[in-house]
Design a protein around this motif. Structure first.
Motif, mmCIF file in Angstrom:
data_model
loop_
_atom_site.group_PDB
_atom_site.id
_atom_site.type_symbol
_atom_site.label_atom_id
_atom_site.label_comp_id
_atom_site.label_asym_id
_atom_site.label_seq_id
_atom_site.Cartn_x
_atom_site.Cartn_y
_atom_site.Cartn_z
ATOM 1 N N UNK A 282 0.708 -1.164 -0.128
ATOM 2 C CA UNK A 282 0.195 -0.027 -0.007
ATOM 3 C C UNK A 282 0.877 1.217 -0.122
ATOM 4 N N UNK A 283 1.787 1.128 0.700
ATOM 5 C CA UNK A 283 2.894 2.467 0.892
ATOM 6 C C UNK A 283 3.569 2.837 -0.473
ATOM 7 N N UNK A 284 4.033 1.772 -1.344
ATOM 8 C CA UNK A 284 4.544 1.876 -2.615
ATOM 9 C C UNK A 284 3.542 2.156 -3.714
ATOM 10 N N UNK A 285 2.573 1.415 -3.934
ATOM 11 C CA UNK A 285 1.468 1.717 -4.809
ATOM 12 C C UNK A 285 0.827 3.200 -4.415
ATOM 13 N N UNK A 286 0.811 3.511 -3.201
ATOM 14 C CA UNK A 286 0.113 4.831 -2.877
ATOM 15 C C UNK A 286 1.126 5.999 -2.882
ATOM 16 N N UNK A 287 2.284 5.728 -3.152
ATOM 17 C CA UNK A 287 3.350 6.723 -3.239
ATOM 18 C C UNK A 287 3.823 7.411 -2.037
ATOM 19 N N UNK A 288 3.486 6.845 -0.937
ATOM 20 C CA UNK A 288 3.620 7.383 0.499
ATOM 21 C C UNK A 288 4.993 7.131 0.908
ATOM 22 N N UNK A 289 5.495 8.147 1.894
ATOM 23 C CA UNK A 289 6.766 7.828 2.573
ATOM 24 C C UNK A 289 6.632 6.780 3.558
ATOM 25 N N UNK A 290 5.438 6.550 4.355
ATOM 26 C CA UNK A 290 5.333 5.816 5.410
ATOM 27 C C UNK A 290 3.963 4.948 5.219
ATOM 28 N N UNK A 291 4.096 3.686 5.785
ATOM 29 C CA UNK A 291 2.805 2.895 5.582
ATOM 30 C C UNK A 291 1.706 3.179 6.309
ATOM 31 N N UNK A 292 0.375 2.585 6.001
ATOM 32 C CA UNK A 292 -0.747 3.001 6.867
ATOM 33 C C UNK A 292 -0.327 2.208 8.290
ATOM 34 N N UNK A 293 -1.316 2.426 9.069
ATOM 35 C CA UNK A 293 -1.290 1.741 10.492
ATOM 36 C C UNK A 293 -1.626 0.445 10.239
ATOM 37 N N UNK A 294 -0.841 -0.359 11.057
ATOM 38 C CA UNK A 294 -1.091 -1.877 10.909
ATOM 39 C C UNK A 294 -2.504 -2.107 11.417
ATOM 40 N N UNK A 295 -3.190 -1.537 12.327
ATOM 41 C CA UNK A 295 -4.652 -1.950 12.540
ATOM 42 C C UNK A 295 -5.660 -1.520 11.451
ATOM 43 N N UNK A 296 -5.385 -0.423 10.745
ATOM 44 C CA UNK A 296 -6.077 -0.222 9.589
ATOM 45 C C UNK A 296 -5.946 -1.436 8.461
ATOM 46 N N UNK A 297 -4.519 -1.710 8.252
ATOM 47 C CA UNK A 297 -4.615 -2.871 7.327
ATOM 48 C C UNK A 297 -4.936 -3.963 7.653
ATOM 49 N N UNK A 298 -5.012 -4.372 8.918
ATOM 50 C CA UNK A 298 -5.472 -5.775 9.445
ATOM 51 C C UNK A 298 -7.037 -5.681 9.227
ATOM 52 N N UNK A 299 -7.685 -4.517 9.440
ATOM 53 C CA UNK A 299 -9.064 -4.478 9.249
ATOM 54 C C UNK A 299 -9.486 -4.636 7.627
ATOM 55 N N UNK A 300 -8.766 -4.023 6.929
ATOM 56 C CA UNK A 300 -8.860 -4.225 5.428
ATOM 57 C C UNK A 300 -8.689 -5.910 5.026
ATOM 58 N N UNK A 416 8.198 3.361 -13.247
ATOM 59 C CA UNK A 416 7.649 3.277 -12.012
ATOM 60 C C UNK A 416 8.677 3.188 -10.840
ATOM 61 N N UNK A 417 8.807 4.275 -10.195
ATOM 62 C CA UNK A 417 9.694 4.492 -9.272
ATOM 63 C C UNK A 417 9.162 4.878 -7.834
ATOM 64 N N UNK A 418 8.584 4.413 -7.039
ATOM 65 C CA UNK A 418 7.744 4.445 -5.883
ATOM 66 C C UNK A 418 8.951 5.131 -4.996
ATOM 67 N N UNK A 419 8.414 6.559 -4.166
ATOM 68 C CA UNK A 419 9.047 6.782 -3.090
ATOM 69 C C UNK A 419 9.757 5.833 -2.267
ATOM 70 N N UNK A 420 9.080 4.643 -1.804
ATOM 71 C CA UNK A 420 9.671 3.696 -1.262
ATOM 72 C C UNK A 420 9.514 2.392 -1.701
ATOM 73 N N UNK A 421 10.440 1.519 -1.867
ATOM 74 C CA UNK A 421 10.247 0.005 -2.558
ATOM 75 C C UNK A 421 9.502 -0.677 -1.663
ATOM 76 N N UNK A 422 8.859 -1.807 -2.001
ATOM 77 C CA UNK A 422 8.461 -2.531 -1.206
ATOM 78 C C UNK A 422 9.106 -3.336 -0.137
ATOM 79 N N UNK A 423 10.238 -3.951 -0.695
ATOM 80 C CA UNK A 423 11.272 -4.404 -0.081
ATOM 81 C C UNK A 423 12.557 -3.498 -0.139
ATOM 82 N N UNK A 424 13.431 -3.622 0.970
ATOM 83 C CA UNK A 424 14.472 -2.787 1.144
ATOM 84 C C UNK A 424 15.793 -3.579 1.431
#
Length: 435
Positions: A282-300, A416-424
């Motif tokens: 979600x962080x990479x596809x959304x072009x964000x610097x930080x991932x969403x909260x774990x709780x929000x992703x868990x609900x999803x 396609x070069x997101x701000x933060x890659x999925x793996x690091x």
């Protein structure tokens, strides 16, 4: 609040929070763990350093001058204080005395106001990285030290950060075009200043570092008063090891089950991945610097239904889950220039023959004819980057489509070069820790 005294962490044979000066030999040992670097030759790109003129970054420059000769110091004048210009030129003179080539970078667009610290940081990093690209530098050294790491970890603990966030700053942070390297994380703030005192080198003191209205400054005094720096530094090292372990596990799961597409979306398979993997996607596809909260992703994940989160859209497609950019969250139209980054995810490459006047970058949107979409569904193609002129869509490079009136755009592409890659491949935890 932490009770009990933590044993002093040791880094290359010395107490991390010792006040004793740092030797060039100790610094070189640390750098040997953070390579490889280009050969120390004039025909190779230099190793760049961000040097503000403060005690941390100037000590970094002084120690680095013994480590190698092919260096480039980048001095940013942010212009936020009346004396910043004078301080920048003082720093250039001090670097010249160390025989370190330096370049002055002046920020002219920063205005005081809300989120000043964040905006200044982003502008500074953008200008530093642009300068590194101009000189072919693949490594940028930063002066963050052990106290900075302890403060960051405590701040993140106070904000209920997860174990990966508690890793704090990485020794190496890998960005798309550069490695940010922090070799001073094993040395205290006082040790760096005592190193400069021993070498008879003066530095600049930023008065904002003493302003206790700032959260970090207040925490700094509390950490020293309560003797908790060692605890939080150790917590950062332990969390860093955990973070790298999770990165390896995440990479394995991605390799086995996930398909990342150059169009900027991901095919997740018939089942949704683990929460932390989904958060990274979600962080990479959304072009964000930080991932969403774990709780929000868990609900999803628990919902297992089509939904939007953090600028992305989760859909069911051909018996599989797919993660797209959310159209409403995409960046607005911008002037097309070669090398610009649009939507924090796509780098534009334009042929030199292209007439750029009036050429804009924006989402492709709906309305693409079926034959132009090459069998792709409209909702996928709507979030592709496209080129527009005078309100008319003239090219969608990912689809290989170019309007008849714009033949020069056939060589245009979006990478396609997101701000933060999925793996690091960033490095956290203990680089060299002895007990």
């Amino acid at each position: 609040m932490v009770s009990g005294k933590v044993s002093a962490p040791v880094f290359f044979g010395r107490d991390v929070f010792s006040d004793q000066p740092v030797s060039p030999v100790c610094f070189a040992q640390c750098m040997a763990q953070l390579g490889p670097f280009f050969p120390d030759q004039s025909d190779c790109p230099p190793v760049a350093m961000a040097v503000s003129g403060g005690g941390d970054s100037l000590c970094l420059a002084w120690l680095a001058s013994f480590w190698r000769k092919n260096l480039l110091a980048l001095v940013v004048d942010h212009g936020l204080r009346p004396e910043s210009g004078l301080e920048a030129h003082q720093t250039l003179a001090r670097l010249q005395a160390m025989n370190i080539p330096a370049q002055l970078l002046v920020l002219t667009d920063l205005k005081k106001g809300s989120a000043m610290a964040h905006r200044a940081r982003e502008a500074r990093y953008a200008r530093l990285i642009a300068a590194c690209q101009e000189h072919g530098c693949t490594d940028l050294l930063l002066g963050h030290q052990a106290d900075d790491l302890a403060e960051t970890v405590w701040m993140r603990q106070n904000s209920s950060s997860g174990p990966e966030g508690l890793a704090g700053m990485g020794w190496i942070t890998v960005r798309p075009d550069i490695r940010l390297i922090r070799p001073m994380l094993g040395f205290s703030r006082q040790a760096l200043r005592n190193t400069l005192r021993q070498a008879h080198v003066e530095w600049v003191d930023d008065p904002s570092n003493q302003d206790q209205r700032a959260e970090r400054v207040r925490l700094r005094y509390l950490l020293q008063k309560n003797d908790q720096r060692a605890h939080f530094w150790q917590l950062g090292m332990q969390s860093g090891q955990f973070r790298m372990c999770r990165e390896r596990e995440r990479a394995a799961q991605l390799a086995q089950h996930i398909v990342m597409r150059p169009e900027g979306w991901a095919i997740l398979g018939p089942e949704l991945p683990d929460v932390d993997v989904l958060a990274a996607l979600i962080r990479s596809i959304g072009g964000a610097e930080y991932p969403p909260s774990q709780s929000a992703v868990a609900r999803l994940k628990d919902m297992a239904a089509e939904a939007t989160l953090a600028g992305t859209r989760l859909i069911r497609h051909e018996q599989q889950w797919a993660l797209l950019r959310e159209e409403a969250a995409m960046a607005s139209a911008v002037q097309a220039e070669n090398g610009i980054v649009w939507d924090n995810r796509f780098v534009l490459r334009l042929p030199t023959s292209v007439q750029k006047e009036g050429l804009m970058v924006a989402a492709a949107g709906y309305g693409l004819a079926r034959k132009m979409r090459n069998g792709q569904q409209a909702k996928f193609c709507a979030v592709l980057p496209a080129l527009w002129r005078a309100g008319k869509r003239v090219a969608v490079p990912h689809l290989g489509w170019v309007g008849e009136d714009e033949p020069d755009l056939h060589g245009a592409e979006f990478i396609f070069r997101p701000m933060v890659s999925v793996t690091s491949s960033s490095v956290y935890g203990a680089v060299a820790q002895d007990s």
